[in-house]
Design a protein around this motif. Sequence first.
Motif, PDB file in Angstrom:
ATOM      1  N   VAL A   1      58.444  30.478  64.892  1.00 61.26           N
ATOM      2  CA  VAL A   1      58.288  30.743  63.462  1.00 61.26           C
ATOM      3  C   VAL A   1      58.461  29.436  62.704  1.00 61.26           C
ATOM      4  O   VAL A   1      58.871  28.421  63.266  1.00 61.26           O
ATOM      5  N   HIS A   2      58.175  29.462  61.419  1.00 64.73           N
ATOM      6  CA  HIS A   2      58.281  28.251  60.606  1.00 64.73           C
ATOM      7  C   HIS A   2      59.744  27.832  60.497  1.00 64.73           C
ATOM      8  O   HIS A   2      60.636  28.673  60.392  1.00 64.73           O
TER       9      HIS A   2
ATOM     10  N   PHE B   1      62.242  29.251  57.872  1.00 70.20           N
ATOM     11  CA  PHE B   1      62.580  30.675  57.927  1.00 70.20           C
ATOM     12  C   PHE B   1      63.995  30.973  57.407  1.00 70.20           C
ATOM     13  O   PHE B   1      64.161  31.824  56.536  1.00 70.20           O
TER      14      PHE B   1
ATOM     15  N   PHE C   1      58.278  39.282  54.531  1.00 66.65           N
ATOM     16  CA  PHE C   1      57.474  38.142  54.966  1.00 66.65           C
ATOM     17  C   PHE C   1      58.237  37.267  55.957  1.00 66.65           C
ATOM     18  O   PHE C   1      57.658  36.730  56.892  1.00 66.65           O
TER      19      PHE C   1
ATOM     20  N   GLN D   1      57.434  38.583  60.090  1.00 67.59           N
ATOM     21  CA  GLN D   1      56.620  37.699  60.922  1.00 67.59           C
ATOM     22  C   GLN D   1      57.399  37.199  62.144  1.00 67.59           C
ATOM     23  O   GLN D   1      56.818  36.692  63.087  1.00 67.59           O
ATOM     24  N   ARG D   2      58.695  37.388  62.127  1.00 62.24           N
ATOM     25  CA  ARG D   2      59.506  37.020  63.280  1.00 62.24           C
ATOM     26  C   ARG D   2      59.642  38.195  64.240  1.00 62.24           C
ATOM     27  O   ARG D   2      59.659  38.027  65.450  1.00 62.24           O
TER      28      ARG D   2
ATOM     29  N   LEU E   1      53.634  34.611  67.336  1.00 61.19           N
ATOM     30  CA  LEU E   1      53.021  34.490  66.014  1.00 61.19           C
ATOM     31  C   LEU E   1      51.839  33.531  66.084  1.00 61.19           C
ATOM     32  O   LEU E   1      51.932  32.459  66.693  1.00 61.19           O
TER      33      LEU E   1
ATOM     34  N   SER F   1      52.788  29.456  62.698  1.00 64.05           N
ATOM     35  CA  SER F   1      54.014  29.285  61.916  1.00 64.05           C
ATOM     36  C   SER F   1      53.699  28.570  60.594  1.00 64.05           C
ATOM     37  O   SER F   1      54.399  28.766  59.599  1.00 64.05           O
TER      38      SER F   1
ATOM     39  N   MET G   1      52.752  31.153  58.191  1.00 62.54           N
ATOM     40  CA  MET G   1      53.988  31.836  57.794  1.00 62.54           C
ATOM     41  C   MET G   1      54.672  31.071  56.663  1.00 62.54           C
ATOM     42  O   MET G   1      55.080  31.655  55.660  1.00 62.54           O
TER      43      MET G   1
ATOM     44  N   SER H   1      52.685  31.448  53.412  1.00 61.60           N
ATOM     45  CA  SER H   1      52.809  32.767  52.783  1.00 61.60           C
ATOM     46  C   SER H   1      54.151  32.899  52.066  1.00 61.60           C
ATOM     47  O   SER H   1      54.218  33.436  50.949  1.00 61.60           O
TER      48      SER H   1
ATOM     49  N   PHE I   1      49.720  36.271  54.663  1.00 63.37           N
ATOM     50  CA  PHE I   1      50.648  37.025  55.515  1.00 63.37           C
ATOM     51  C   PHE I   1      49.899  38.035  56.377  1.00 63.37           C
ATOM     52  O   PHE I   1      50.071  38.088  57.600  1.00 63.37           O
TER      53      PHE I   1
ATOM     54  N   ASN J   1      47.665  36.332  59.005  1.00 63.50           N
ATOM     55  CA  ASN J   1      48.452  35.786  60.106  1.00 63.50           C
ATOM     56  C   ASN J   1      48.881  36.895  61.075  1.00 63.50           C
ATOM     57  O   ASN J   1      48.818  36.729  62.290  1.00 63.50           O
TER      58      ASN J   1
END
Length: 167
Positions: free
Chosen positions: A18-19, A22, A70, A74-75, A86, A89, A92, A95, A139, A142
């Motif tokens: 993930v980003h 996060f 969000f 996404q996680r 995902l 990222s 993510m 978004s 979002f 993705n």
Amino acid sequence: TSLRVLGPSIKPPKTVGVHSTFPLFVRIAYAWLLISAAISVSAALGDKSGGLWGASRHALTVGFISSMVFAIGQRVLPAFCGMRTLYSSILMGWSLLLLNVGCLSRVVSEIGAYESYVPSLWPLLPASAVIEMTAVSVFAGNLLLTLHRPPAHLAGVDQTGWRITAA
């Protein structure tokens, strides 16, 4: 303070896949919850035209709830849907950034425009909606791209079930 939402975590956050921002956006979501509560109290004490009530609802629904969906969604959703990873990222991060920028501009412009503090903020209201809808589209895109990919444990396996190896 007992939840230690704004304090440092005991262990580093799990950000694999993930980003990296996060954890920051989860904390920002909790900040939106506090902002919503403060604006609600202000509205109860002196809302004239519905701007404070609208801003309070927007801070709660978009700032807190949508930011949590969000960030956490996404996680967690790719894992719940067949242990997928995902798709991006970076998407993510975009978004979450767009959602929070749109929410901030909406909350500020609702208070300023509706309550007649800064009438020149009226044009910012539709712009904030476009920013937020762009965030929702990023979002959703993705997640759709994520769910279109094969599960992580099947990556490198073709349609017949045979493992693909590099020649």
